[in-house]
Design an enzyme around this catalytic site. Structure first.
Site, PDB file in Angstrom:
ATOM      1  N   CYS A 184      32.198  14.418   0.821  1.00  0.00           N
ATOM      2  CA  CYS A 184      33.527  14.713   0.297  1.00  0.00           C
ATOM      3  C   CYS A 184      34.398  14.862   1.532  1.00  0.00           C
ATOM      4  O   CYS A 184      34.476  13.924   2.331  1.00  0.00           O
ATOM      5  CB  CYS A 184      33.513  15.962  -0.574  1.00  0.00           C
ATOM      6  SG  CYS A 184      32.658  17.377   0.155  1.00  0.00           S
ATOM      7  N   ASN A 241      39.694  19.143  -5.913  1.00  0.00           N
ATOM      8  CA  ASN A 241      39.433  20.025  -4.777  1.00  0.00           C
ATOM      9  C   ASN A 241      39.318  21.495  -5.186  1.00  0.00           C
ATOM     10  O   ASN A 241      39.526  21.847  -6.348  1.00  0.00           O
ATOM     11  CB  ASN A 241      40.500  19.827  -3.692  1.00  0.00           C
ATOM     12  CG  ASN A 241      41.884  20.255  -4.170  1.00  0.00           C
ATOM     13  OD1 ASN A 241      42.008  21.141  -5.025  1.00  0.00           O
ATOM     14  ND2 ASN A 241      42.913  19.632  -3.646  1.00  0.00           N
ATOM     15  N   TRP A 252      30.543  20.205   2.195  1.00  0.00           N
ATOM     16  CA  TRP A 252      29.798  21.427   1.840  1.00  0.00           C
ATOM     17  C   TRP A 252      30.185  22.026   0.479  1.00  0.00           C
ATOM     18  O   TRP A 252      29.668  23.050   0.101  1.00  0.00           O
ATOM     19  CB  TRP A 252      29.879  22.483   2.942  1.00  0.00           C
ATOM     20  CG  TRP A 252      31.258  22.850   3.414  1.00  0.00           C
ATOM     21  CD1 TRP A 252      32.396  22.883   2.685  1.00  0.00           C
ATOM     22  CD2 TRP A 252      31.611  23.260   4.730  1.00  0.00           C
ATOM     23  NE1 TRP A 252      33.451  23.283   3.446  1.00  0.00           N
ATOM     24  CE2 TRP A 252      32.990  23.525   4.722  1.00  0.00           C
ATOM     25  CE3 TRP A 252      30.890  23.443   5.916  1.00  0.00           C
ATOM     26  CZ2 TRP A 252      33.675  23.949   5.865  1.00  0.00           C
ATOM     27  CZ3 TRP A 252      31.568  23.871   7.039  1.00  0.00           C
ATOM     28  CH2 TRP A 252      32.959  24.112   7.015  1.00  0.00           C
ATOM     29  N   ARG A 261      34.251  31.311  -0.298  1.00  0.00           N
ATOM     30  CA  ARG A 261      34.353  30.832  -1.676  1.00  0.00           C
ATOM     31  C   ARG A 261      34.200  31.962  -2.682  1.00  0.00           C
ATOM     32  O   ARG A 261      34.800  31.949  -3.741  1.00  0.00           O
ATOM     33  CB  ARG A 261      33.269  29.777  -1.950  1.00  0.00           C
ATOM     34  CG  ARG A 261      33.378  28.510  -1.109  1.00  0.00           C
ATOM     35  CD  ARG A 261      34.589  27.684  -1.479  1.00  0.00           C
ATOM     36  NE  ARG A 261      34.672  26.496  -0.616  1.00  0.00           N
ATOM     37  CZ  ARG A 261      35.470  26.401   0.449  1.00  0.00           C
ATOM     38  NH1 ARG A 261      36.265  27.416   0.764  1.00  0.00           N
ATOM     39  NH2 ARG A 261      35.496  25.319   1.191  1.00  0.00           N
TER      40      ARG A 261
END
Lengths: 644, 549
Positions: free
Chosen positions: A337, A274, A341, A383
């Site tokens: 997942c 992750n 994204w 991110r």
């Protein structure tokens, strides 16, 4: 401007860790968008650092020579400054800390960046990448797939684009029902269609299956996807997470597809970790790059301990698995997942690069990023820490995608139209927010922000400069350019990406690449071709005139030969005296400051300056030979004395 | 001895050959005195033509009556032969074992090999010390060629001719020789034309525990210093190792006796440690099932990359002392035949552009390795797969080649040769049809009459048709000193050698081909343009007198 406590500090020293002699004295300026260091030397060399690229600013304890300040950038450049007065240092620290952490989108550089394009050109630039055209390029059969209006105005899923390709056989009710059964409504939709086999790659988020829940709509949706590939009797569902993580999600009412409920699916877990694991891993890798005079063991141990290459391998393995299933077995794949994204985008885009030669071209990679990342929704702002926010949301997801492409380039040197510089440049732009492309997290948000009116698009800018980003070994008719790439993913095939992570040490990264020589040769060949045809023309003319007795008028034009860059002496051989083990590690001032290539002028809005100064790409001309310049190295004496 | 005695079964049909990344081949296996040959007899080619000398070790396995021999080669290749019939298989295995471990040098293939090409330029005559000295003489008159070792009695591992300071007579040389390990007194290795500084090499001084000294030795090396100048002694061992050597009669130069010299200790591993390192590295490279963690940890544990870094760093240091410090340098370790030569030869590649040409590099190997007495025969007797206890095997020369490859990779335009040239040299040091790397020193080679009885590698390599594949298309001669980076991230695993048989090189070879095409096309264009220009110029001059008003 209210955040700038002190706009100018004089007598600041920019420190070069490996070669202290190369440290320079200058003046530091803070603007609303950049930190600018101007050398006192005659050349007045300038170094520009975009605030939005600053990752952190660290102040070290004041010593007798001043207050050290380290500016670390998101593209792994490190700048080390020595500021004479502690007060100035504190001011710069406070200003930079605030300036590098914008709180609102409006503060981002892209909203003030103005490359002087008129409105029309700006709009045209935003139309440079056309995803509709891309989906039609894929050759999607219209009897099997179509665009659904279900997500008009983002009613079904607010992080998806409004236009979605779904199997024609899926009824509106099934589509809506499937979206309801998927995390954040991210239902299975088409990402890539492989014309050769008719198999497709679809993507979604995890199903809300929990321990026992099921949705007949979602089951029918998958059935419809499978049936859209008429020759295949089953389909794969690739869950890119480690199985344990997927199982844990069931407790939260999420999870993965129950193979008993879905007809003819095969579930495959891939095991990409992750975002938190990846963030920590990259930090360890960066630390390895920052080690002062590491021994080989320090380096290799650090590389292993970071786990980074293991994660890169996992992402590439996911892509290889999907590409193999699609191209060799002709079986369709649904990839997901958790939210669909991060890992999903990685796996889909790596598989696409392997499957389709088009994505290995300059324009193709732009389109792929636009499709799999920008359009399908990816939390860029979180991110890549565009905005001051939860540090736990930060993760190098796209870094890993770009690195997978780089690792592939090592195995297939002729397969990619672009070069390493292109990937490095993309990486910088993903973080820098100079252009509007990577602002926001989804199409809807970008529309609400009116980005196309308020910011500029990166793609045409990169396209105009594509000569810089071209791989000289690429040839459209080369065998490597065709078909599906089948890389080896044995552990030893993965390398440390020095061009990305080795940039904290400028002196280390300054060697010439064969590709640059070849590009120079190719450019010269082009000029020669032109000259050749000019000469042939002239020859014909002369021969004709000779017979007609006409007087000649023009002189032979001299061809300007572009010098092929030569390698020079590395400026200093200093590090050979140090033995890593015996040397006491000085924590602060031993890293060289990355002196970026100076901007052509001081205007931060000038396109060329802003794109180049952070590229970290060595300007070859600056390394070209000075004809065996061998000035005695004054620092070397000291080191010899210290070591002998 | 007759080879036939060792070959019980010279020929077996129906043998299946497995090689990595190639289709399996079924054919006839033949054993000759020096080769293992497998041919499927299709289109008259041999699929395998392997020198017994290239075989490092073999393993036998049986499943029923089908035997399997795994052949592990010194060039690190591993191949598998499936041989029907237990007896045949055992016979073949025994023969291979015996033939690949022949003790006598004179039974080696080079003594039987007859070239199928015409030797135009005899490699044995190519690099003679007298010629090299002529070059030196044109630059300086401080040196002379001494014949003190003409019968190899002063130093058995040195050549008969040695370059020494002009003012030192042969008698002093003998005394200095008695003070150095193996008689290897300080001799000239390299003269740096740019500033007149020199690099010398020797073996360790025999100071012993009671601090022996030798005035002649001191005088000899001091003779290379300019007035008021200091020099550097680079001892390739750590100070601790050098101290320990005293107990065995060796040692290092004491400051008190060599006041004009500053000693720097580095830490290049001794040869037995290097062999261990090679074995571990190859083991790690050959296991494709390794996870990333395990691979990196095995790579680290092999220490190979550390060895590369240390050797290269020491060479850079020597080069730096000469070029930047303007000081002369003396390099030695213990015997002066291994780490010393790694350092002196690499330093010359950094400093001297001539060493980066093919001829120059050959001359360097001749001078700094063959003439200088690197014991090739001992060091290259076995490679990474040897089962036996290592005697004096060590990849000293391979490490040197690895370091050259690292520099070549960092300066891709500065070398006339390419990676293939280095790999070829690696192969020929371990197994060859040529006599160049036989023997351990000049004296042995003279005794073996290699120059009369065998063909020199250089006679073959320097033929234009062979040379072509060793040329670097990017080469642009430059006169610069090239300073390689020795940071760990700049030093890569030499895949061309260590992963050579573990992956397909098709794509990389294609890339090389592309590179050659680009450069060749450019040259072709240049020629065309130049000839057109000449034509034009001619036409225009022909034109002009008529046209003048």
């Amino acid at each position: 401007m209210e955040h700038i406590r002190t706009p100018k500090v004089e007598n600041v020293r920019m420190i070069d860790r490996l070669i202290p002699r190369k440290s320079t004295l200058g003046t530091l300026y803070l603007s609303s968008t950049h930190t600018i260091f101007v050398e006192n030397s005659e050349a007045r060399k300038e170094t520009w650092v975009l605030h939005s690229l600053v990752y952190n600013v660290e102040r070290l304890p004041t010593n007798s020579s001043g207050s050290p300040l380290i500016i670390r950038c998101k593209n792994f450049h490190v700048y080390r400054l020595l500021i004479p007065q502690e007060k100035d240092c504190l001011d710069v620290l406070a200003s930079l800390t605030r300036l590098s952490r914008p709180e609102r989108y409006g503060e981002l550089f892209s909203f003030s960046f103005n490359p002087n394009l008129d409105k029309e050109l700006r709009e045209k630039a935003w139309g440079f990448i056309d995803l509709k055209a891309e989906f039609s390029r894929m050759g999607i059969p219209s009897n099997l797939w179509h665009v659904t209006a279900a997500n008009y105005e983002y009613r079904l899923c607010d992080t998806y684009p409004s236009e979605l390709f779904v199997p024609k056989s899926a009824s509106p009710a099934v589509i809506v029902g499937s979206a309801k059964f998927r995390s954040r409504g991210r239902l299975p939709v088409l990402s890539y269609f492989h014309r050769d086999t008719g198999a497709s790659i679809c993507r979604s988020s995890q199903p809300l299956s929990g321990f026992s829940a099921r949705s007949s709509d979602d089951e029918q949706m998958l059935q419809a996807i499978m049936k859209s590939n008429p020759v295949s009797e089953f389909m794969y569902v690739v869950d890119t997470r480690p199985k344990l993580n997927a199982m844990a999600n069931r407790a939260a009412g999420k999870g993965y597809e129950n193979e008993d409920h879905y007809t003819n699916i095969k579930l495959q877990f891939i095991g990409i970790e992750n975002i938190h694991v990846m963030r920590n891993s990259q930090q360890k890798l960066i630390d390895v790059g920052e080690l002062a005079a590491p021994s080989m063991s320090d380096f290799l141990w650090g590389l292993e301990n970071s786990g980074w290459l293991k994660h890169i391998k996992a992402v590439l393995d996911a892509g290889v698995f999907i590409a193999k299933v699609v191209a060799e077995d002709g079986v369709s794949v649904l990839v997901h997942c958790s939210d669909g994204w991060d890992r999903t985008a990685q796996a889909c885009s790596v598989a696409s690069v392997l499957l389709d030669p088009y994505y290995r071209t300059i324009k193709g990679l732009m389109i792929l990023i636009e499709k799999d990342w920008v359009s399908f929704g990816h939390k860029f702002s979180h991110r890549y820490a565009h905005l001051d926010g939860d540090p736990k949301e930060v993760s190098p997801v796209m870094d890993q995608f770009l690195e997978c492409v780089w690792q592939l380039m090592q195995q297939f040197p002729c397969a990619f139209e672009f070069n390493e510089r292109f990937l490095v440049q993309l990486h910088t732009h993903i973080y820098s927010c100079q252009y509007g492309n990577f602002i926001g997290i989804c199409q809807k948000e970008r529309r609400d922000l009116r980005l196309q009116e308020r910011t500029h698009s990166l793609w045409p800018h990169l396209w105009e400069n594509r000569a810089e980003y071209t791989n000289p070994l690429y040839r459209i008719d080369h065998s490597q350019t065709q078909g599906v790439l089948k890389p080896l993913t044995t552990a030893y095939c993965f390398k440390f990406w020095k061009g990305m992570y080795g940039r904290a040490e400028k002196s280390v990264a300054s060697h010439q690449s064969p590709a640059d020589c070849l590009n120079a040769v190719r450019e010269e060949s082009q000029q020669l071709e032109e000259e050749l045809s000019a000469h042939q023309e002239r020859l014909a003319q002369l021969k004709e005139r000779k017979t007609s007795g006409e007087r000649k008028t023009s002189k032979l034009s001299e061809r300007v030969r572009r010098p092929i860059p030569t390698e020079s002496e590395l400026s200093s051989p200093l590090d050979y005296f140090t033995t890593p083990r015996s040397e006491k590690r000085t924590p602060s001032f031993t890293l060289p400051l990355q002196l970026a290539a100076p901007p052509k002028n001081g205007d931060p809005d000038d396109l060329s300056t802003c794109s180049d100064f952070e590229s970290g790409v060595a300007d070859l001309s600056s390394y070209s030979s000075s004809g065996g310049d061998d000035a005695k190295d004054p620092d070397a004496d000291e080191v010899v004395k210290a070591n002998a | 001895m007759e080879f036939a005695e060792l070959i019980k079964t010279p020929r077996v049909d129906g043998v299946v050959l497995h090689r990595p990344f190639m289709p399996t081949v079924e054919g006839t296996l033949c054993l000759t005195g020096h080769h293992l040959i497998l041919s499927s007899r299709q289109d008259n080619t041999e699929e395998l033509w392997l020198l017994h000398a290239n075989i490092d070790s073999i393993e036998k396995r049986f499943i029923g009556s089908l035997g399997t021999i795994i052949v592990k080669c010194k060039d690190l290749r591993v191949i598998q032969l499936d041989i029907p019939g237990m007896e045949e298989c055992l016979n073949i295995a025994n023969s291979i074992e015996a033939l690949s471990t022949l003790d006598s040098v004179s039974l080696m293939y080079p003594f039987f090999y007859r070239p199928l090409f015409e030797v135009i330029e005899d490699g044995w005559q190519l690099f003679v010390p007298e010629e090299a000295f002529k070059d030196l003489e044109s630059m300086t008159d401080e040196w002379r060629l001494s014949e003190v070792n003409k019968d190899f009695s002063v130093c058995p591992s040195y050549p008969s001719l040695l370059t020494v300071p002009k003012d030192i007579d042969d008698e002093s040389l003998c005394k200095a020789a008695s003070f150095r390990h193996g008689g290897r007194f300080p001799v000239l290795s390299y003269y740096h034309k740019k500033n007149g500084m020199v690099m010398m090499r020797a073996a360790q001084p025999l100071t012993g525990t009671n601090g022996r000294r030798c005035k002649e030795d001191e005088k000899l090396i001091n003779a290379t210093l300019c007035a008021g100048k200091r020099g550097y002694i680079i001892d390739t061992r750590t100070i601790a190792v050098a101290q320990q050597a005293k107990a065995r009669g060796g040692g290092f130069e004491q400051e008190a006796n060599y006041p004009q010299w500053r000693r720097i200790h580095k830490a290049i591993e001794r040869s037995n440690v290097l062999q261990e390192s090679l074995i571990k590295l190859v083991e790690a490279c050959n296991d494709q099932s390794h996870s990333m963690d395990r691979w990196l940890s095995k790579l680290e544990a092999s220490n190979w990359q550390s060895n590369v870094k240390e050797i290269l760093t020491t060479a850079c240091l020597a080069a730096q002392c000469i070029d930047r410090e303007g000081a002369s340098v003396l390099v030695h370790g213990t015997e002066g035949t291994d780490s010393t030569l790694q350092v002196t030869s690499l330093a010359q590649i950094i400093l001297d552009p001539a060493c980066r040409t093919i001829r120059g590099f050959e001359a360097l190997i001749e001078r700094e390795w063959l003439q200088a007495g690197h014991p090739f025969q001992q060091r290259c007797a076995q490679s990474a797969y040897s089962n036996g206890k290592p005697r004096s095997e060590a990849p000293v020369f391979l490490l040197f080649l690895d370091c050259v490859w690292q520099i070549l990779r960092q300066f891709p335009c500065s070398f006339q040769f390419n990676e293939n040239f280095l790999i070829m040299l690696f192969e020929h040091t371990y197994a060859s049809q040529f006599g160049t790397f036989l023997g351990n020193c000049v004296a042995e080679r003279v005794k073996l009459q290699l120059s009369q009885k065998t063909v020199s590698l250089w006679s073959w390599v320097n033929r234009p048709q062979e040379l072509e594949r060793f040329l670097n298309p990017l080469y642009e001669p430059n006169n610069l000193v090239i300073w390689p980076s020795v940071a760990p991230q700049s030093l890569l695993l030499w895949e061309g050698v260590f992963l050579r048989w573990n992956r397909s090189t098709k794509c990389l070879d294609e890339a090389h081909q592309e590179m050659v095409h680009i450069i060749e096309y450019n040259k072709e264009l240049q020629n065309k343009v130049n000839s057109l220009r000449r034509q034009l110029a001619q036409l225009e001059t022909e034109d002009s007198p008529l046209q003048t008003p």
